[in-house]
Design a protein around this motif. Structure first.
Motif, PDB file in Angstrom:
ATOM      1  N   GLY A 204     -12.536 -15.456  12.886  1.00 46.46           N
ATOM      2  CA  GLY A 204     -11.730 -14.886  11.809  1.00 46.46           C
ATOM      3  C   GLY A 204     -12.566 -14.138  10.806  1.00 46.46           C
ATOM      4  O   GLY A 204     -13.789 -14.105  10.846  1.00 46.46           O
ATOM      5  N   ARG A 205     -11.904 -13.476   9.853  1.00 46.11           N
ATOM      6  CA  ARG A 205     -12.592 -12.753   8.798  1.00 46.11           C
ATOM      7  C   ARG A 205     -11.784 -12.861   7.518  1.00 46.11           C
ATOM      8  O   ARG A 205     -10.620 -13.254   7.529  1.00 46.11           O
ATOM      9  N   LYS A 206     -12.409 -12.515   6.415  1.00 46.86           N
ATOM     10  CA  LYS A 206     -11.751 -12.623   5.120  1.00 46.86           C
ATOM     11  C   LYS A 206     -10.572 -11.656   5.040  1.00 46.86           C
ATOM     12  O   LYS A 206     -10.723 -10.463   5.282  1.00 46.86           O
ATOM     13  N   GLU A 207      -9.413 -12.186   4.714  1.00 51.71           N
ATOM     14  CA  GLU A 207      -8.229 -11.346   4.637  1.00 51.71           C
ATOM     15  C   GLU A 207      -8.174 -10.608   3.308  1.00 51.71           C
ATOM     16  O   GLU A 207      -8.518 -11.148   2.257  1.00 51.71           O
ATOM     17  N   ILE A 208      -7.755  -9.345   3.376  1.00 47.13           N
ATOM     18  CA  ILE A 208      -7.565  -8.532   2.171  1.00 47.13           C
ATOM     19  C   ILE A 208      -6.077  -8.231   2.055  1.00 47.13           C
ATOM     20  O   ILE A 208      -5.470  -7.686   2.983  1.00 47.13           O
ATOM     21  N   LYS A 209      -5.493  -8.602   0.938  1.00 50.24           N
ATOM     22  CA  LYS A 209      -4.076  -8.324   0.715  1.00 50.24           C
ATOM     23  C   LYS A 209      -3.942  -7.426  -0.497  1.00 50.24           C
ATOM     24  O   LYS A 209      -4.539  -7.674  -1.546  1.00 50.24           O
ATOM     25  N   LEU A 210      -3.157  -6.356  -0.349  1.00 54.90           N
ATOM     26  CA  LEU A 210      -2.964  -5.378  -1.415  1.00 54.90           C
ATOM     27  C   LEU A 210      -1.513  -5.371  -1.850  1.00 54.90           C
ATOM     28  O   LEU A 210      -0.618  -5.796  -1.122  1.00 54.90           O
ATOM     29  N   GLU A 211      -1.289  -4.870  -3.045  1.00 54.66           N
ATOM     30  CA  GLU A 211       0.059  -4.752  -3.588  1.00 54.66           C
ATOM     31  C   GLU A 211       0.265  -3.335  -4.097  1.00 54.66           C
ATOM     32  O   GLU A 211      -0.709  -2.644  -4.450  1.00 54.66           O
ATOM     33  N   PRO A 212       1.527  -2.839  -4.151  1.00 53.18           N
ATOM     34  CA  PRO A 212       1.793  -1.515  -4.715  1.00 53.18           C
ATOM     35  C   PRO A 212       1.201  -1.402  -6.123  1.00 53.18           C
ATOM     36  O   PRO A 212       1.324  -2.319  -6.934  1.00 53.18           O
ATOM     37  N   GLY A 213       0.536  -0.289  -6.371  1.00 47.21           N
ATOM     38  CA  GLY A 213      -0.122  -0.082  -7.665  1.00 47.21           C
ATOM     39  C   GLY A 213      -1.627  -0.314  -7.608  1.00 47.21           C
ATOM     40  O   GLY A 213      -2.367   0.158  -8.477  1.00 47.21           O
ATOM     41  N   ASP A 249       1.323  -6.820   6.144  1.00 44.74           N
ATOM     42  CA  ASP A 249      -0.004  -7.277   5.722  1.00 44.74           C
ATOM     43  C   ASP A 249      -1.141  -6.412   6.257  1.00 44.74           C
ATOM     44  O   ASP A 249      -2.255  -6.434   5.731  1.00 44.74           O
ATOM     45  N   ASN A 250      -0.863  -5.651   7.329  1.00 43.36           N
ATOM     46  CA  ASN A 250      -1.906  -4.843   7.957  1.00 43.36           C
ATOM     47  C   ASN A 250      -1.746  -3.345   7.746  1.00 43.36           C
ATOM     48  O   ASN A 250      -2.598  -2.569   8.178  1.00 43.36           O
ATOM     49  N   ALA A 251      -0.677  -2.905   7.094  1.00 39.08           N
ATOM     50  CA  ALA A 251      -0.435  -1.466   6.930  1.00 39.08           C
ATOM     51  C   ALA A 251       0.105  -1.170   5.536  1.00 39.08           C
ATOM     52  O   ALA A 251       0.960  -1.909   5.015  1.00 39.08           O
ATOM     53  N   TYR A 252      -0.426  -0.095   4.952  1.00 40.02           N
ATOM     54  CA  TYR A 252      -0.032   0.298   3.600  1.00 40.02           C
ATOM     55  C   TYR A 252       0.107   1.820   3.517  1.00 40.02           C
ATOM     56  O   TYR A 252      -0.542   2.556   4.261  1.00 40.02           O
ATOM     57  N   LYS A 253       0.993   2.246   2.593  1.00 41.55           N
ATOM     58  CA  LYS A 253       1.186   3.676   2.366  1.00 41.55           C
ATOM     59  C   LYS A 253       0.512   4.057   1.054  1.00 41.55           C
ATOM     60  O   LYS A 253       0.677   3.371   0.037  1.00 41.55           O
ATOM     61  N   LEU A 254      -0.265   5.160   1.077  1.00 45.24           N
ATOM     62  CA  LEU A 254      -1.028   5.583  -0.094  1.00 45.24           C
ATOM     63  C   LEU A 254      -0.475   6.866  -0.703  1.00 45.24           C
ATOM     64  O   LEU A 254       0.203   7.652  -0.033  1.00 45.24           O
ATOM     65  N   GLU A 255      -0.793   7.084  -1.958  1.00 46.37           N
ATOM     66  CA  GLU A 255      -0.455   8.324  -2.649  1.00 46.37           C
ATOM     67  C   GLU A 255      -1.635   9.286  -2.469  1.00 46.37           C
ATOM     68  O   GLU A 255      -2.634   9.208  -3.184  1.00 46.37           O
ATOM     69  N   LEU A 256      -1.516  10.183  -1.475  1.00 44.69           N
ATOM     70  CA  LEU A 256      -2.624  11.071  -1.108  1.00 44.69           C
ATOM     71  C   LEU A 256      -2.425  12.482  -1.649  1.00 44.69           C
ATOM     72  O   LEU A 256      -1.285  12.911  -1.879  1.00 44.69           O
ATOM     73  N   PRO A 257      -3.501  13.237  -1.845  1.00 44.29           N
ATOM     74  CA  PRO A 257      -3.380  14.647  -2.214  1.00 44.29           C
ATOM     75  C   PRO A 257      -2.656  15.407  -1.106  1.00 44.29           C
ATOM     76  O   PRO A 257      -2.895  15.149   0.083  1.00 44.29           O
TER      77      PRO A 257
END
Length: 281
Positions: A204-213, A249-257
């Motif tokens: 296993g590996r260290k999990e990274i969890k992100l939130e909107p913002g 948990d594995n996919a996120y949408k970003l605000e890109l140029p």
């Protein structure tokens, strides 16, 4: 030893870097060369830059480059009593020593050069000096200190090195100091190897969890951002960008140029949390 290829041509026509690393001290040498250089020229560079300073190596670890597989190269080292150890094809970990240094070299050059990509050859001596003077994470001392017993003065030093470190009137005490330094270096290398084996063996590996913002760095994969990765010296990450949606948990949408022109959805493996100015440095 290894080669960093595919760099922008310098004013002298060099487009590659011949990287040589000592396995014990971690001392590294960054030698400018050309991709088209033949085996004889590479051998000349090795004698001029390495053998001249340190003598003949007992073993050399290298990859399966066409230059290295030539009869000339094999015969040369066989006659000189140096054993050639080849890394496994498509398995960079076998030659992890130079792979790690190559990664650090690329990071240092990108940080220094910015947009002046053709200046890499002029920067190499300064990058090499900085690398060899920095404390290595494995040995806990700098490569300079392992080889010479002290760190050389740098342009930013305001005070000279303590006399006890720079010179010593008692030769036997000096020899004992170097001997102890090498013993400590060997112990630190073994300690780091054990630590790496434990990490590699753990599941296993260290999990990274992100939130909107949240703000993140985006890894610029070559296949997805070909225009931003045309050269090895161009940045490999961009940002920070804001997370606007958590798909899972594995996919996120970003605000890109808008000029990026790619889908804003990314796997967590391509994202790294932005920690502020320290991350910028």
């Amino acid at each position: 030893m290894d080669f960093v290829l595919g760099l922008p041509k310098t004013k002298r026509g060099r487009d590659s870097i011949f990287v040589v690393v000592d396995r014990f001290s971690k001392m590294a040498y960054f030698i400018p060369c050309q991709k088209s250089d033949d085996t004889i020229h590479i051998a000349d560079l090795f004698f001029q830059e390495i053998v001249r300073l340190h003598g003949m190596p007992s073993t050399i670890v290298l990859d399966h480059d066409a230059k290295i597989l030539s009869d000339f190269w094999r015969t040369l080292w066989n006659k000189l009593g140096t054993k050639l150890l080849f890394s496994t094809t498509c398995h960079a970990q076998t030659d992890g020593q130079t792979e790690a240094v190559n990664h650090t070299l690329g990071t240092m050059l990108r940080a220094i050069l910015k947009k002046n990509l053709k200046m890499s050859e002029e920067c190499l001596p300064h990058v090499e000096f900085a690398y060899n003077r920095a404390t290595h994470s494995t040995t806990k001392v700098s490569p300079f200190q392992v080889v010479y017993g002290f760190n050389p003065c740098a342009p930013i030093d305001l005070l000279p090195l303590p006399t006890t470190e720079r010179t010593h009137s008692d030769a036997s005490a000096r020899a004992e100091f170097i001997h102890k330094l090498h013993e400590t270096t060997k112990a630190n290398i073994e300690k780091m190897n054990e630590k790496l084996y434990r990490i590699a063996g753990s599941e296993g590996r260290k999990e990274i969890k992100l939130e909107p913002g949240d703000l993140v760095w985006l890894h610029l994969r070559k296949d997805r951002f070909p225009e931003l990765r045309k050269s090895k010296l161009m940045p490999r990450a961009a940002g920070p960008y804001k997370v606007i949606e958590k798909i899972n948990d594995n996919a996120y949408k970003l605000e890109l140029p808008p000029e990026f022109g790619v889908s804003p959805s990314f796997n967590i493996s391509d994202l790294k949390p932005y920690l502020g100015e320290e991350d910028d440095l």
